[in-house]
Design a protein around this motif. Structure first.
Motif, PDB file in Angstrom:
ATOM      1  N   TRP A 144      44.464  47.516  55.100  1.00  0.00           N
ATOM      2  CA  TRP A 144      44.809  46.326  54.284  1.00  0.00           C
ATOM      3  C   TRP A 144      43.950  45.425  54.844  1.00  0.00           C
ATOM      4  CZ3 TRP A 144      47.470  45.571  49.778  1.00  0.00           C
ATOM      5  CH2 TRP A 144      48.460  46.442  49.334  1.00  0.00           C
ATOM      6  N   LYS A 145      43.443  44.351  53.891  1.00  0.00           N
ATOM      7  CA  LYS A 145      42.565  43.183  54.131  1.00  0.00           C
ATOM      8  C   LYS A 145      43.261  41.982  53.495  1.00  0.00           C
ATOM      9  CE  LYS A 145      37.870  44.952  55.421  1.00  0.00           C
ATOM     10  NZ  LYS A 145      36.495  44.712  55.144  1.00  0.00           N
ATOM     11  N   VAL A 146      42.948  40.863  54.219  1.00  0.00           N
ATOM     12  CA  VAL A 146      43.339  39.592  53.289  1.00  0.00           C
ATOM     13  C   VAL A 146      41.765  38.991  52.714  1.00  0.00           C
ATOM     14  CG1 VAL A 146      43.456  38.247  55.446  1.00  0.00           C
ATOM     15  CG2 VAL A 146      44.691  37.403  53.509  1.00  0.00           C
ATOM     16  N   ARG A 147      42.070  38.235  51.835  1.00  0.00           N
ATOM     17  CA  ARG A 147      40.753  37.666  51.391  1.00  0.00           C
ATOM     18  C   ARG A 147      41.413  36.031  51.206  1.00  0.00           C
ATOM     19  NH1 ARG A 147      38.574  40.754  47.622  1.00  0.00           N
ATOM     20  NH2 ARG A 147      36.925  41.349  48.732  1.00  0.00           N
ATOM     21  N   ALA A 148      40.567  35.102  51.490  1.00  0.00           N
ATOM     22  CA  ALA A 148      40.874  33.630  50.910  1.00  0.00           C
ATOM     23  C   ALA A 148      40.411  33.525  49.743  1.00  0.00           C
ATOM     24  CB  ALA A 148      40.286  32.794  52.006  1.00  0.00           C
ATOM     25  N   THR A 149      41.306  33.163  48.670  1.00  0.00           N
ATOM     26  CA  THR A 149      40.852  33.165  47.386  1.00  0.00           C
ATOM     27  C   THR A 149      40.433  31.798  46.739  1.00  0.00           C
ATOM     28  OG1 THR A 149      42.314  35.132  46.944  1.00  0.00           O
ATOM     29  CG2 THR A 149      41.417  33.856  44.915  1.00  0.00           C
ATOM     30  N   GLY A 150      41.340  30.882  46.800  1.00  0.00           N
ATOM     31  CA  GLY A 150      41.043  29.409  46.604  1.00  0.00           C
ATOM     32  C   GLY A 150      40.730  29.265  45.282  1.00  0.00           C
ATOM     33  N   GLN A 151      41.360  30.055  44.136  1.00  0.00           N
ATOM     34  CA  GLN A 151      40.781  29.732  42.829  1.00  0.00           C
ATOM     35  C   GLN A 151      41.650  29.176  41.992  1.00  0.00           C
ATOM     36  OE1 GLN A 151      39.842  33.320  40.624  1.00  0.00           O
ATOM     37  NE2 GLN A 151      39.758  32.626  38.645  1.00  0.00           N
ATOM     38  N   GLY A 152      41.527  27.860  41.547  1.00  0.00           N
ATOM     39  CA  GLY A 152      42.398  27.009  40.914  1.00  0.00           C
ATOM     40  C   GLY A 152      42.377  26.825  39.608  1.00  0.00           C
ATOM     41  N   TYR A 153      43.272  26.362  38.830  1.00  0.00           N
ATOM     42  CA  TYR A 153      43.639  26.144  37.148  1.00  0.00           C
ATOM     43  C   TYR A 153      43.895  24.869  37.013  1.00  0.00           C
ATOM     44  CZ  TYR A 153      42.894  31.317  37.682  1.00  0.00           C
ATOM     45  OH  TYR A 153      42.477  32.641  37.890  1.00  0.00           O
ATOM     46  N   ALA A 154      43.331  24.013  36.216  1.00  0.00           N
ATOM     47  CA  ALA A 154      43.550  22.865  35.887  1.00  0.00           C
ATOM     48  C   ALA A 154      44.752  22.841  34.903  1.00  0.00           C
ATOM     49  CB  ALA A 154      42.252  22.059  35.344  1.00  0.00           C
ATOM     50  N   ALA A 155      44.610  23.772  33.913  1.00  0.00           N
ATOM     51  CA  ALA A 155      45.646  24.072  32.927  1.00  0.00           C
ATOM     52  C   ALA A 155      47.112  24.577  33.580  1.00  0.00           C
ATOM     53  CB  ALA A 155      45.259  24.957  31.716  1.00  0.00           C
ATOM     54  N   GLY A 156      47.261  24.930  34.635  1.00  0.00           N
ATOM     55  CA  GLY A 156      48.488  25.200  35.550  1.00  0.00           C
ATOM     56  C   GLY A 156      48.804  26.809  35.464  1.00  0.00           C
ATOM     57  N   THR A 158      50.459  28.512  33.561  1.00  0.00           N
ATOM     58  CA  THR A 158      50.113  29.313  32.258  1.00  0.00           C
ATOM     59  C   THR A 158      48.806  29.979  32.349  1.00  0.00           C
ATOM     60  OG1 THR A 158      51.666  28.050  31.047  1.00  0.00           O
ATOM     61  CG2 THR A 158      50.151  29.313  29.851  1.00  0.00           C
ATOM     62  N   ALA A 159      47.858  29.140  32.834  1.00  0.00           N
ATOM     63  CA  ALA A 159      46.324  29.835  32.766  1.00  0.00           C
ATOM     64  C   ALA A 159      46.139  30.511  33.857  1.00  0.00           C
ATOM     65  CB  ALA A 159      45.527  28.429  32.744  1.00  0.00           C
ATOM     66  N   LEU A 160      46.880  30.480  34.864  1.00  0.00           N
ATOM     67  CA  LEU A 160      46.676  31.365  35.944  1.00  0.00           C
ATOM     68  C   LEU A 160      47.338  32.742  35.828  1.00  0.00           C
ATOM     69  CD1 LEU A 160      47.557  30.446  39.962  1.00  0.00           C
ATOM     70  CD2 LEU A 160      48.780  32.536  38.677  1.00  0.00           C
ATOM     71  N   LEU A 161      48.270  32.860  35.066  1.00  0.00           N
ATOM     72  CA  LEU A 161      48.951  34.123  34.798  1.00  0.00           C
ATOM     73  C   LEU A 161      48.372  34.369  33.634  1.00  0.00           C
ATOM     74  CD1 LEU A 161      52.738  32.864  34.703  1.00  0.00           C
ATOM     75  CD2 LEU A 161      51.940  34.163  36.183  1.00  0.00           C
ATOM     76  N   ALA A 162      47.741  33.919  32.513  1.00  0.00           N
ATOM     77  CA  ALA A 162      46.897  34.571  31.543  1.00  0.00           C
ATOM     78  C   ALA A 162      45.628  34.957  32.048  1.00  0.00           C
ATOM     79  CB  ALA A 162      46.514  33.510  30.553  1.00  0.00           C
ATOM     80  N   ASP A 163      45.121  34.400  33.133  1.00  0.00           N
ATOM     81  CA  ASP A 163      43.735  35.001  33.867  1.00  0.00           C
ATOM     82  C   ASP A 163      44.196  36.383  34.256  1.00  0.00           C
ATOM     83  OD1 ASP A 163      41.228  34.705  34.430  1.00  0.00           O
ATOM     84  OD2 ASP A 163      41.824  34.561  36.769  1.00  0.00           O
ATOM     85  N   ARG A 164      45.375  36.854  34.486  1.00  0.00           N
ATOM     86  CA  ARG A 164      45.539  38.243  35.154  1.00  0.00           C
ATOM     87  C   ARG A 164      45.947  39.203  33.955  1.00  0.00           C
ATOM     88  NH1 ARG A 164      42.866  36.919  38.835  1.00  0.00           N
ATOM     89  NH2 ARG A 164      43.513  37.218  40.998  1.00  0.00           N
ATOM     90  N   GLY A 165      45.771  38.768  32.747  1.00  0.00           N
ATOM     91  CA  GLY A 165      46.018  39.407  31.599  1.00  0.00           C
ATOM     92  C   GLY A 165      47.331  39.534  31.058  1.00  0.00           C
ATOM     93  N   LEU A 166      48.363  38.548  31.412  1.00  0.00           N
ATOM     94  CA  LEU A 166      49.588  38.430  30.997  1.00  0.00           C
ATOM     95  C   LEU A 166      49.666  37.804  29.627  1.00  0.00           C
ATOM     96  CD1 LEU A 166      51.296  37.763  34.387  1.00  0.00           C
ATOM     97  CD2 LEU A 166      51.874  39.727  33.168  1.00  0.00           C
ATOM     98  N   SER A 169      52.321  34.773  29.316  1.00  0.00           N
ATOM     99  CA  SER A 169      52.065  33.704  30.196  1.00  0.00           C
ATOM    100  C   SER A 169      52.695  32.441  30.233  1.00  0.00           C
ATOM    101  CB  SER A 169      50.568  33.680  30.292  1.00  0.00           C
ATOM    102  OG  SER A 169      50.075  33.045  29.345  1.00  0.00           O
ATOM    103  N   ALA A 170      52.797  31.815  28.991  1.00  0.00           N
ATOM    104  CA  ALA A 170      53.406  30.622  28.747  1.00  0.00           C
ATOM    105  C   ALA A 170      55.110  30.715  28.811  1.00  0.00           C
ATOM    106  CB  ALA A 170      53.322  30.060  27.205  1.00  0.00           C
ATOM    107  N   ASP A 171      55.750  32.030  28.598  1.00  0.00           N
ATOM    108  CA  ASP A 171      56.837  31.981  28.656  1.00  0.00           C
ATOM    109  C   ASP A 171      57.506  32.268  30.041  1.00  0.00           C
ATOM    110  OD1 ASP A 171      57.311  31.784  25.928  1.00  0.00           O
ATOM    111  OD2 ASP A 171      57.304  33.829  25.355  1.00  0.00           O
ATOM    112  N   LEU A 172      56.556  33.015  30.783  1.00  0.00           N
ATOM    113  CA  LEU A 172      56.813  33.341  32.040  1.00  0.00           C
ATOM    114  C   LEU A 172      56.645  32.115  33.062  1.00  0.00           C
ATOM    115  CD1 LEU A 172      57.440  35.284  34.285  1.00  0.00           C
ATOM    116  CD2 LEU A 172      55.040  35.958  34.397  1.00  0.00           C
ATOM    117  N   ALA A 173      55.669  31.213  32.711  1.00  0.00           N
ATOM    118  CA  ALA A 173      55.385  30.057  33.260  1.00  0.00           C
ATOM    119  C   ALA A 173      56.702  29.014  33.085  1.00  0.00           C
ATOM    120  CB  ALA A 173      54.336  29.358  32.822  1.00  0.00           C
ATOM    121  N   SER A 174      57.239  29.073  31.919  1.00  0.00           N
ATOM    122  CA  SER A 174      58.383  28.233  31.798  1.00  0.00           C
ATOM    123  C   SER A 174      59.765  28.564  32.421  1.00  0.00           C
ATOM    124  CB  SER A 174      58.778  28.044  30.154  1.00  0.00           C
ATOM    125  OG  SER A 174      57.467  27.545  29.556  1.00  0.00           O
TER     126      SER A 174
END
Length: 683
Positions: A144-156, A158-166, A169-174
């Motif tokens: 196992w390794k760890v990677r520093a990601t630091g990828q941000g989402y201005a849309a909050g 919902t956008a973060l969850l949607a970027d992983r194909g969910l 995403s909107a319902d889960l974020a709520s």
């Protein structure tokens, strides 16, 4: 010594049971996503969040806070999980910050259960983002390794969850925000750091303070192995560490193939437990994987007395066959080389910007303009820059050495479809009974790692046609036009011979268009072996007749498939896959022939007709923009090294080198002779 990561940098983890501590200047929500070998999240049940804080191997806090403690047991993750992404999000309640840039940067620390800090990362550079991926835990060769990601989402969130194909995403974020607001009293308390405890107390082998719910007594915690709740929607969990990399297939990008997902959509190859013994964080990854060995083979001894890691293993990746595991391993090496080079370049950029800042400060200080103070400040600034670059280069060299060691064992183990022409595997060649899953088109390397080449593998059947560029621009002036055209044609013949050799007899056929007959000498190996379906088409009449025959085949197969009656094809239709080699395009092509060729490029791959053009794009200038869609639909290859490929992770410019036959080698003749013998028997 704690590894202080910068964005994109990775670091090996020496323990399986971890505590991830998050500190922020304002209350934040935390959570974790589980991903499979392709990095995909299979649904909301693969997300640990305040409303569902516990999944197998992962437990997160229930509410927003300025300090968090996440418990991760890599050995308890389900075998289909190859990746854990830790994310942060700002709550939606009024009164808090509306973006990460308005507060001090959050900080993440990964610790072992004994309190040892393994790595840390400060999420700098955030501005309008309200949700961010902080860290990524992923498998690489069973470690196992760890990677520093630091990828941000201005849309909050919902956008973060949607970027992983969910899709939800909107319902889960709520649901995440509501659960955090309504359930603050159930948050896990933050225990003191293990380093603040009495140093005379030796840590227990299985300290459960990070994984056992707080309502258990201390005695129960000491006697109970760590266990997290089981989610029935997740694959069954085992108390082992699934091996295999966290590598994802490449996304489609200009001039780049897109690997298909694992065949059959099944879970990856079975995995095995890995050691949880502490290891020097700077040590290289241990490639040994006992679970990948045949039954009855005893595991090898541990590292040698000098602490050198065990040698790497070929085919040590996910997959249901050795071929598939090697394919995934090669693509994983590609991704790892891209990311470690990106981390190095990022560190060098940081060192350069730090140097500029230090020099500016020295110049703005009036005391530094007189005497030796200014010279001393500038020398110190350059020394700091050199130190940062040297540290980054040392990390890069470590990773390059690890990948080079892996390449040295992977390359000899590759099957013919993946191997270079100088690989001994070709000398024991036999016509295969099944087509391969991929084909080698050449090699890729970066300037920082010129000695390390990664095989360029593309999935079969080809989804795009190929174009071997015979233009003079590709040679950088080292070759004249005639030499470059000859090299391009030789590369095309070698590629066609490889395609023919890796398919079963009768499953693949070669067709050639050579209007002026200029490629007769280069096509000699194919002609002498008798592996061409028919003689090369020459002059306008021959070109038109061959294109008409292939166009008819595409039309008839399309109609048969749409009608659900593939067995109703006429007897004169060759159902084998066809590769059409076109030499010196567009010479000898009238408007009707050009239209048919474009039709074959668009419609042919879906029904087994593929193109390989050997041409100079400048020669088609007389047609204007008419042929631009054709060139864009093809994958460009060059007969000489050229840096026209890009990866989708960070967008490096990779230097491509073609897979050519060694000078004086007779291997292609031997292989084609075997192919011709098999074709004769098949007929």
């Amino acid at each position: 010594m704690t590894a202080e990561l910068v964005r994109g940098q990775n670091h090996p983890l020496s323990q399986n049971r971890l505590v991830i501590r998050i500190s922020a200047a304002a209350p934040v929500l935390t959570g974790a996503m589980l991903g499979d070998e392709n990095g995909l999240v299979h649904g909301p049940q693969w997300v640990a969040h305040p409303g569902a804080p516990a999944l197998p191997g992962v437990e997160v806090p229930r509410q927003a806070a300025t300090r968090h403690r996440l418990a991760v047991d890599l050995g308890a993750l389900p075998e289909a999980v190859h990746r854990v992404d830790v994310f942060l999000a700002l709550p939606t309640e009024a009164g808090g910050p509306f973006r990460f840039g308005a507060v001090a940067a959050p900080h993440a620390t990964i610790e072992g259960l004994d309190g040892t800090e393994l790595a840390c990362y400060t999420l700098t550079g955030l501005d309008s983002e309200t949700a961010v991926f902080a860290l990524e835990l992923y498998r690489r060769q069973g470690a196992w390794k760890v990677r520093a990601t630091g990828q941000g989402y201005a849309a909050g969130l919902t956008a973060l969850l949607a970027d992983r194909g969910l899709r939800e995403s909107a319902d889960l974020a709520s649901a995440v925000h509501e659960a955090s607001a309504q359930d603050s009293s159930r948050a896990l308390p933050t225990p003191p750091s293990a380093r603040s405890q009495d140093d005379s107390r030796a840590p227990a082998p299985y300290d459960t303070s990070a994984t056992v719910p707080p309502d258990l007594s201390a005695a129960t915690a000491r006697d109970t192995p760590p266990s997290l709740p089981h989610d029935p929607h997740l694959p069954e969990s085992r108390d082992t560490t699934a091996s295999g990399p966290s590598r994802r297939p490449l996304a489609d990008s200009p001039e780049q193939p897109q690997p298909a997902p694992s065949r059959g959509g099944r879970n990856p190859y079975d995995a095995d437990a890995s050691s949880t013994a502490p290891r020097d964080p700077g040590a290289r990854v241990d490639y040994t994987h006992p679970g990948r060995r045949p039954h009855g083979t005893p595991p090898p001894a541990g590292p040698a007395a000098d602490d050198r890691p065990a040698p790497p293993v070929a085919g040590d990746a996910v997959g249901w066959s050795m071929e598939e595991r090697l394919y995934n391993q090669v693509w994983g090496m590609f991704e790892d080389l891209a990311r470690t080079t990106a981390a190095y370049r990022s560190a060098v950029d940081f060192a350069d910007s730090r140097l500029e800042k230090d020099l500016d400060q020295a110049l703005t200080d009036p005391r530094g303009r007189l005497g030796t103070a200014g010279d001393t400040a500038r020398e110190a600034a350059h020394a700091r820059r050199a130190q940062l670059v040297d540290q980054a280069r040392a990390v890069l060299d470590r990773d390059l050495a690890q990948l080079s060691a892996e390449s040295e064992v992977v390359e000899p183990a590759l099957p013919p479809a993946y191997a270079r022409w100088d690989n001994p595997v070709w000398h024991g060649y036999h016509v295969p009974a099944e087509p391969p899953m991929a084909l080698r088109l050449g090699d890729l390397h970066l300037p920082e790692s010129a000695v390390l080449s990664i095989p360029l593998l593309v999935r079969l059947p080809l989804e795009r046609g190929l174009w071997l560029d015979s233009g003079a621009a590709a040679a950088d002036g080292f070759l004249d036009s005639a030499e470059l055209r000859q090299l391009a044609l030789e590369a095309a013949v070698a590629l066609a011979a490889r395609l023919l050799a890796v398919h079963p007899a009768g499953d693949f056929a070669l067709q050639v268009i050579d209007p002026a007959g200029a490629g007769t000498a280069a096509f000699g190996p194919l002609l002498r072996a008798g592996v061409l379906a028919c003689p090369p088409a020459t002059e306008a009449a021959g070109v038109a007749e061959l294109l008409e025959r292939l166009t008819r085949r595409v039309d008839l197969v399309q109609m048969a498939l749409r009608g659900g009656a593939p067995e109703s094809l006429p007897a004169d239709v060759d159902t084998a896959r066809q590769l059409l080699i076109v030499h010196d395009f567009p010479h000898g092509f009238d408007d009707r022939a050009v239209t048919r060729l474009r039709y074959l490029a668009d419609e042919g791959p879906a029904v087994g007709v593929h193109l390989l053009l050997v041409a100079d794009r400048a020669d088609a200038a007389a047609y204007g923009p008419l042929l631009d869609p054709l060139w864009r639909s093809l994958m460009r290859l060059t007969p000489v090294p050229d840096d026209h490929f890009a990866d989708p992770w960070v967008g490096h410019a990779w230097t491509y080198e073609p897979s050519l036959v060694p000078t004086g080698s007779q291997i292609v003749h031997q292989v084609l002779t075997e192919v011709a013998r098999a074709i004769t028997k098949h007929r």
